[in-house]
Design a protein around this motif. Structure first.
Motif, PDB file in Angstrom:
ATOM      1  N   PRO A  72      34.703 -64.512  -8.079  1.00  0.00           N
ATOM      2  CA  PRO A  72      34.411 -64.147  -6.706  1.00  0.00           C
ATOM      3  C   PRO A  72      34.254 -65.371  -5.837  1.00  0.00           C
ATOM      4  O   PRO A  72      33.845 -66.433  -6.300  1.00  0.00           O
ATOM      5  N   LYS A  95      32.675 -67.909  -3.486  1.00  0.00           N
ATOM      6  CA  LYS A  95      31.286 -68.331  -3.412  1.00  0.00           C
ATOM      7  C   LYS A  95      30.975 -68.875  -2.026  1.00  0.00           C
ATOM      8  O   LYS A  95      31.770 -69.568  -1.408  1.00  0.00           O
ATOM      9  N   GLN A 135      28.912 -59.920   2.756  1.00  0.00           N
ATOM     10  CA  GLN A 135      29.785 -59.056   1.977  1.00  0.00           C
ATOM     11  C   GLN A 135      30.930 -58.489   2.813  1.00  0.00           C
ATOM     12  O   GLN A 135      32.062 -58.368   2.333  1.00  0.00           O
ATOM     13  N   SER A 178      25.661 -65.742  -2.593  1.00  0.00           N
ATOM     14  CA  SER A 178      27.052 -65.286  -2.524  1.00  0.00           C
ATOM     15  C   SER A 178      27.278 -63.983  -3.275  1.00  0.00           C
ATOM     16  O   SER A 178      28.256 -63.279  -3.031  1.00  0.00           O
ATOM     17  N   ARG A 179      26.365 -63.642  -4.195  1.00  0.00           N
ATOM     18  CA  ARG A 179      26.577 -62.462  -5.041  1.00  0.00           C
ATOM     19  C   ARG A 179      25.567 -61.342  -4.785  1.00  0.00           C
ATOM     20  O   ARG A 179      25.699 -60.256  -5.339  1.00  0.00           O
ATOM     21  N   GLU A 224      23.881 -58.234  -3.498  1.00  0.00           N
ATOM     22  CA  GLU A 224      24.434 -57.018  -2.909  1.00  0.00           C
ATOM     23  C   GLU A 224      23.336 -56.225  -2.212  1.00  0.00           C
ATOM     24  O   GLU A 224      22.301 -55.925  -2.826  1.00  0.00           O
ATOM     25  N   GLU A 274      29.190 -53.676 -11.348  1.00  0.00           N
ATOM     26  CA  GLU A 274      28.271 -54.758 -10.974  1.00  0.00           C
ATOM     27  C   GLU A 274      26.871 -54.507 -11.522  1.00  0.00           C
ATOM     28  O   GLU A 274      26.216 -55.415 -12.042  1.00  0.00           O
TER      29      GLU A 274
END
Length: 300
Positions: A3, A5, A47, A96-97, A99, A240
């Motif tokens: 993904p 970053k 996102q 960055s990840r 959610e 995820e």
């Protein structure tokens, strides 16, 4: 595919002297902590629109958390500035990840990534003393000093009795415990004399080379590479949330409890257990298939 970053200009903390660290600590205090709703808003902006300013705000608001975690590892003899830089890197990865919509606070999610990057940095830095890469060896590396303090109080000298207790608790051998203690206490000169009188000799002369030969090293490397590739492929079949539960429960050095994950994901502990069971079954099937495919490709 990895993904994308987010990047923030906060990971390159220079090698500062103590005065510089104090200045850095004072500087990061000016960033306000965020309300949960603001964290969710920023996460959605990243996102949905890849808004760099959103992740920058998430990261800067938690720099104090990263610094606090980094200071907890200063006992490993590494520059505190480097530890903070690695902690900040973990913070950027987390931003960055992260959610939105799961009800978890960003700090809870970021903590895992911060510790993971710091642990990886420490293990890389200690590679010259051949720290093991197995999960049990890593656990021994990070917990040995704490276990010794629990048993010995203020003193830190390891005794045979303490080594026996620690070995049983951490599921390693007594030899693993004593060798790790020697590494953490510092290097010993190969020319140090051991023994008394005429029977003394330099430590170098008493060492036995138990290292594997070149053929064994190559075979082990190939096997580890094959298994790692199979596991990475297997993890791709997870959602995820399944991947988060699987990594936190099965791959982490200090696995999270069902209760901790239920709070983070805003679901019941029983639901977390069900997700873990399902994810493990998926990974097991996918790993077997990937390993089989790799073996067939090598045979061909």
């Amino acid at each position: 595919m990895q993904p994308q970053k987010a990047t923030a200009n906060v990971t390159g903390v220079p090698a500062l002297q103590s005065a510089g660290i104090l200045a850095y600590s004072a500087a990061i205090k000016r960033f306000d902590l965020l309300e949960p709703s603001r964290e969710q808003q920023l996460a959605r902006r990243w996102q949905e629109r890849r808004d760099q300013s959103a992740t920058d705000e998430l990261v800067t608001s938690h720099l104090r958390l990263a610094a606090k975690v980094a200071r907890g590892y200063k006992g490993y003899g590494l520059p505190i500035a480097d530890l903070i830089a690695e902690a900040n890197l973990g913070l950027v990865i987390a931003a960055s990840r992260f959610e939105p919509g799961h009800g978890a606070r960003f700090s809870s999610y970021a903590m895992w990534w911060i510790k993971a990057t710091v642990h990886e940095y420490i293990l890389r830095s200690w590679s010259l003393v051949k720290i093991g890469t197995a999960a049990a060896q890593k656990k021994l590396f990070f917990r040995l000093r704490g276990e010794i303090r629990k048993l010995a109080g203020e003193t830190t000298a390891l005794t045979p009795e303490m080594a026996q207790v620690i070995a049983g608790k951490l599921e390693v051998t007594v030899r693993d415990v004593t060798e790790m203690d020697s590494r953490l206490c510092g290097d010993l000169s190969l020319h140090t004399r051991v023994g008394d009188g005429d029977g003394s000799a330099e430590w170098e002369a008493t060492l036995v080379d138990e290292s594997p030969d070149a053929e064994e090293i190559v075979a082990e490397h190939d096997e580890v590479t094959r298994r790692s590739r199979a596991l990475r492929t297997a993890l791709e079949v997870l959602t995820e949330r399944e991947r988060r539960v699987f990594e936190a429960r099965r791959l982490a050095e200090q696995p999270l409890t069902l209760e901790q994950l239920s709070c983070e994901l805003s679901i019941s502990s029983e639901r977390v257990r069900q997700i873990e069971t399902s994810a493990f079954a998926k990974v097991k099937r996918a790993t077997i298939l990937a390993a089989r495919a790799g073996s067939e490709a090598m045979a061909a």
